[in-house]
Design a protein around this motif. Structure first.
Motif, mmCIF file in Angstrom:
data_model
loop_
_atom_site.group_PDB
_atom_site.id
_atom_site.type_symbol
_atom_site.label_atom_id
_atom_site.label_comp_id
_atom_site.label_asym_id
_atom_site.label_seq_id
_atom_site.Cartn_x
_atom_site.Cartn_y
_atom_site.Cartn_z
ATOM 1 N N CYS A 169 0.822 -1.207 0.000
ATOM 2 C CA CYS A 169 0.000 0.000 0.000
ATOM 3 C C CYS A 169 0.857 1.258 0.000
ATOM 4 O O CYS A 169 0.539 2.236 -0.671
ATOM 5 C CB CYS A 169 -0.933 0.006 1.211
ATOM 6 N N GLY A 170 1.954 1.260 0.757
ATOM 7 C CA GLY A 170 2.862 2.412 0.755
ATOM 8 C C GLY A 170 2.257 3.669 1.352
ATOM 9 O O GLY A 170 2.566 4.780 0.919
ATOM 10 N N LEU A 171 1.419 3.511 2.375
ATOM 11 C CA LEU A 171 0.756 4.663 2.981
ATOM 12 C C LEU A 171 1.688 5.369 3.944
ATOM 13 O O LEU A 171 2.199 4.779 4.886
ATOM 14 C CB LEU A 171 -0.506 4.198 3.728
ATOM 15 N N GLY A 172 1.924 6.667 3.725
ATOM 16 C CA GLY A 172 2.806 7.449 4.575
ATOM 17 C C GLY A 172 2.066 8.131 5.714
ATOM 18 O O GLY A 172 0.871 8.436 5.610
ATOM 19 N N TRP A 173 2.776 8.407 6.792
ATOM 20 C CA TRP A 173 2.153 9.064 7.942
ATOM 21 C C TRP A 173 1.696 10.475 7.597
ATOM 22 O O TRP A 173 0.712 10.976 8.165
ATOM 23 C CB TRP A 173 3.116 9.094 9.127
ATOM 24 N N THR A 174 2.374 11.114 6.654
ATOM 25 C CA THR A 174 1.992 12.485 6.309
ATOM 26 C C THR A 174 0.635 12.538 5.615
ATOM 27 O O THR A 174 -0.098 13.526 5.763
ATOM 28 C CB THR A 174 3.051 13.139 5.410
ATOM 29 N N THR A 175 0.287 11.498 4.863
ATOM 30 C CA THR A 175 -1.037 11.464 4.239
ATOM 31 C C THR A 175 -2.118 11.375 5.304
ATOM 32 O O THR A 175 -3.128 12.093 5.250
ATOM 33 C CB THR A 175 -1.152 10.281 3.274
ATOM 34 N N LEU A 176 -1.926 10.521 6.290
ATOM 35 C CA LEU A 176 -2.887 10.414 7.381
ATOM 36 C C LEU A 176 -2.977 11.727 8.155
ATOM 37 O O LEU A 176 -4.064 12.167 8.528
ATOM 38 C CB LEU A 176 -2.492 9.271 8.313
ATOM 39 N N MET A 196 -6.850 4.241 11.965
ATOM 40 C CA MET A 196 -6.669 2.914 11.375
ATOM 41 C C MET A 196 -7.796 2.605 10.399
ATOM 42 O O MET A 196 -7.561 2.040 9.319
ATOM 43 C CB MET A 196 -6.612 1.838 12.468
ATOM 44 N N ALA A 197 -9.015 2.974 10.748
ATOM 45 C CA ALA A 197 -10.134 2.760 9.834
ATOM 46 C C ALA A 197 -9.914 3.527 8.541
ATOM 47 O O ALA A 197 -10.163 3.015 7.442
ATOM 48 C CB ALA A 197 -11.447 3.185 10.493
ATOM 49 N N ALA A 198 -9.438 4.767 8.648
ATOM 50 C CA ALA A 198 -9.157 5.564 7.451
ATOM 51 C C ALA A 198 -8.044 4.936 6.620
ATOM 52 O O ALA A 198 -8.112 4.900 5.387
ATOM 53 C CB ALA A 198 -8.771 6.985 7.853
ATOM 54 N N ALA A 199 -7.003 4.419 7.290
ATOM 55 C CA ALA A 199 -5.909 3.775 6.569
ATOM 56 C C ALA A 199 -6.390 2.532 5.833
ATOM 57 O O ALA A 199 -6.016 2.291 4.675
ATOM 58 C CB ALA A 199 -4.787 3.413 7.543
ATOM 59 N N ASN A 200 -7.215 1.731 6.504
ATOM 60 C CA ASN A 200 -7.762 0.545 5.844
ATOM 61 C C ASN A 200 -8.589 0.934 4.622
ATOM 62 O O ASN A 200 -8.538 0.274 3.580
ATOM 63 C CB ASN A 200 -8.616 -0.253 6.828
ATOM 64 N N TYR A 201 -9.343 2.004 4.764
ATOM 65 C CA TYR A 201 -10.159 2.499 3.652
ATOM 66 C C TYR A 201 -9.272 2.929 2.480
ATOM 67 O O TYR A 201 -9.514 2.555 1.330
ATOM 68 C CB TYR A 201 -11.008 3.670 4.144
ATOM 69 N N LEU A 202 -8.243 3.711 2.776
ATOM 70 C CA LEU A 202 -7.357 4.211 1.721
ATOM 71 C C LEU A 202 -6.660 3.065 0.994
ATOM 72 O O LEU A 202 -6.557 3.061 -0.245
ATOM 73 C CB LEU A 202 -6.320 5.168 2.317
ATOM 74 N N CYS A 203 -6.159 2.107 1.759
ATOM 75 C CA CYS A 203 -5.433 0.999 1.140
ATOM 76 C C CYS A 203 -6.367 0.061 0.388
ATOM 77 O O CYS A 203 -5.926 -0.641 -0.529
ATOM 78 C CB CYS A 203 -4.638 0.234 2.196
ATOM 79 N N ARG A 204 -7.626 0.034 0.752
ATOM 80 C CA ARG A 204 -8.610 -0.734 -0.017
ATOM 81 C C ARG A 204 -8.923 -0.010 -1.328
ATOM 82 O O ARG A 204 -9.103 -0.632 -2.373
ATOM 83 C CB ARG A 204 -9.876 -0.922 0.813
ATOM 84 N N ALA A 205 -8.990 1.322 -1.255
ATOM 85 C CA ALA A 205 -9.325 2.109 -2.446
ATOM 86 C C ALA A 205 -8.179 2.149 -3.444
ATOM 87 O O ALA A 205 -8.391 2.241 -4.652
ATOM 88 C CB ALA A 205 -9.712 3.530 -2.053
ATOM 89 N N SER A 206 -6.942 2.102 -2.937
ATOM 90 C CA SER A 206 -5.770 2.153 -3.817
ATOM 91 C C SER A 206 -4.732 1.164 -3.318
ATOM 92 O O SER A 206 -4.366 1.179 -2.142
ATOM 93 C CB SER A 206 -5.160 3.563 -3.833
ATOM 94 N N GLY A 207 -4.238 0.349 -4.203
ATOM 95 C CA GLY A 207 -3.217 -0.623 -3.817
ATOM 96 C C GLY A 207 -1.822 -0.053 -3.763
ATOM 97 O O GLY A 207 -0.885 -0.738 -3.347
ATOM 98 N N ASP A 208 -1.639 1.216 -4.163
ATOM 99 C CA ASP A 208 -0.302 1.802 -4.195
ATOM 100 C C ASP A 208 -0.382 3.289 -3.884
ATOM 101 O O ASP A 208 -0.413 4.130 -4.776
ATOM 102 C CB ASP A 208 0.345 1.576 -5.567
ATOM 103 N N MET A 209 -0.400 3.608 -2.596
ATOM 104 C CA MET A 209 -0.465 4.993 -2.173
ATOM 105 C C MET A 209 0.872 5.718 -2.320
ATOM 106 O O MET A 209 0.954 6.931 -2.094
ATOM 107 C CB MET A 209 -0.919 5.070 -0.712
ATOM 108 N N ALA A 210 1.929 4.993 -2.697
ATOM 109 C CA ALA A 210 3.234 5.617 -2.874
ATOM 110 C C ALA A 210 3.405 6.202 -4.268
ATOM 111 O O ALA A 210 4.313 7.003 -4.496
ATOM 112 C CB ALA A 210 4.349 4.608 -2.591
#
Length: 251
Positions: A104-111, A203-217
């Motif tokens: 997923c590549g989700l960064g802390w700054t996006t959250l 965490m709920a928001a992160a799960n949502y984002l990673c479900r919506a996009s497989g590559d947040m990086a």
């Protein structure tokens, strides 16, 4: 004006924005937004790559909030103006997702960017984050009665949002009851799944984002994820600006 001062400046918006994606709906209510560090002539519409949070050598307890190094939290909080308890939530969830779903590549700054826009990191309307991560007083959005808002009749008998006639967005990441039922989680490890708790909500928001996009990086993947959270191009750019400002300010 130093970068911390610029980050702490607040501008008030009064738009009520609606998105619907993956069978869920999130409502954004009037809130405060942090200014970017510096206006850019052609600001990128995505969050730039950022170093991961420094992980704690030995977590002090259960829950994602204990995954980040306390000195990292204190240092970054000083430079960005993000409250330490909120930053521990963003950093801890980012570390958790990096281990659970590295693709997923989700960064802390996006959250953090989303948290800034949704509730000024749990400070909207004079609220603050308690020691357990729960905001007080609770954050509730406007009644979604259809009067200058989306029309969403009550779906929870007022159990989550305190409104038995219409739904309202709740908590620091602004979930409405039907969305929370899809993404509820106990990230704070206190035995309660609570949208008013920043650890659970992030965490709920992160799960949502990673479900919506497989590559947040990746730029396109990032825009897809945040665009699913809210379809508004203005919202996507605002999150990008906030995320990039925090990345620049972080030591």
């Amino acid at each position: 004006m130093d970068r911390r001062t610029r980050l702490s400046l607040i501008v008030v918006t009064a738009a009520v924005l609606l998105i619907a994606a993956l069978g869920t709906v999130l409502i954004l209510t009037p809130r405060s937004l942090p200014e970017t560090v510096e206006p850019q002539r052609e600001p990128p519409g995505y969050a730039l790559p950022v170093a991961p949070p420094l992980a704690a050598a030995t977590p002090a307890g259960a829950g994602t909030q204990h995954l980040t190094d306390p000195e990292w939290v204190a240092s970054v909080a000083r430079e960005t103006g993000i409250p330490e308890r909120a930053l521990a939530a963003y950093g801890g969830v980012a570390l958790w997702k990096a281990g659970e779903m590295p693709s997923c590549g989700l960064g802390w700054t996006t959250l953090a960017g989303i948290g800034a826009i949704e509730s000024d990191h749990g400070r909207h309307g004079g609220s603050s984050i308690g020691a357990d991560g729960t905001v007080s007083p609770p954050i509730f959005g406007v009644s979604l009665s259809g009067d200058a808002t989306a029309h969403i009749p009550d779906t929870d008998d007022g159990a989550i949002d305190g409104d038995a006639e219409f739904d309202r967005a709740v908590g620091p990441m602004q979930f409405i009851p039907q969305a929370w039922r899809n993404w509820h989680v106990d990230a704070g490890a206190d035995g309660v799944e609570d949208p008013q708790n920043i650890h659970d909500a992030v965490m709920a928001a992160a799960n949502y984002l990673c479900r919506a996009s497989g590559d947040m990086a990746a730029p396109d993947g990032w825009r897809a994820g945040v665009g699913a959270y809210n379809h508004s191009p203005v919202y996507v750019q605002s999150v990008a600006n906030a995320a990039n400002a925090y990345a620049e300010a972080a030591p």
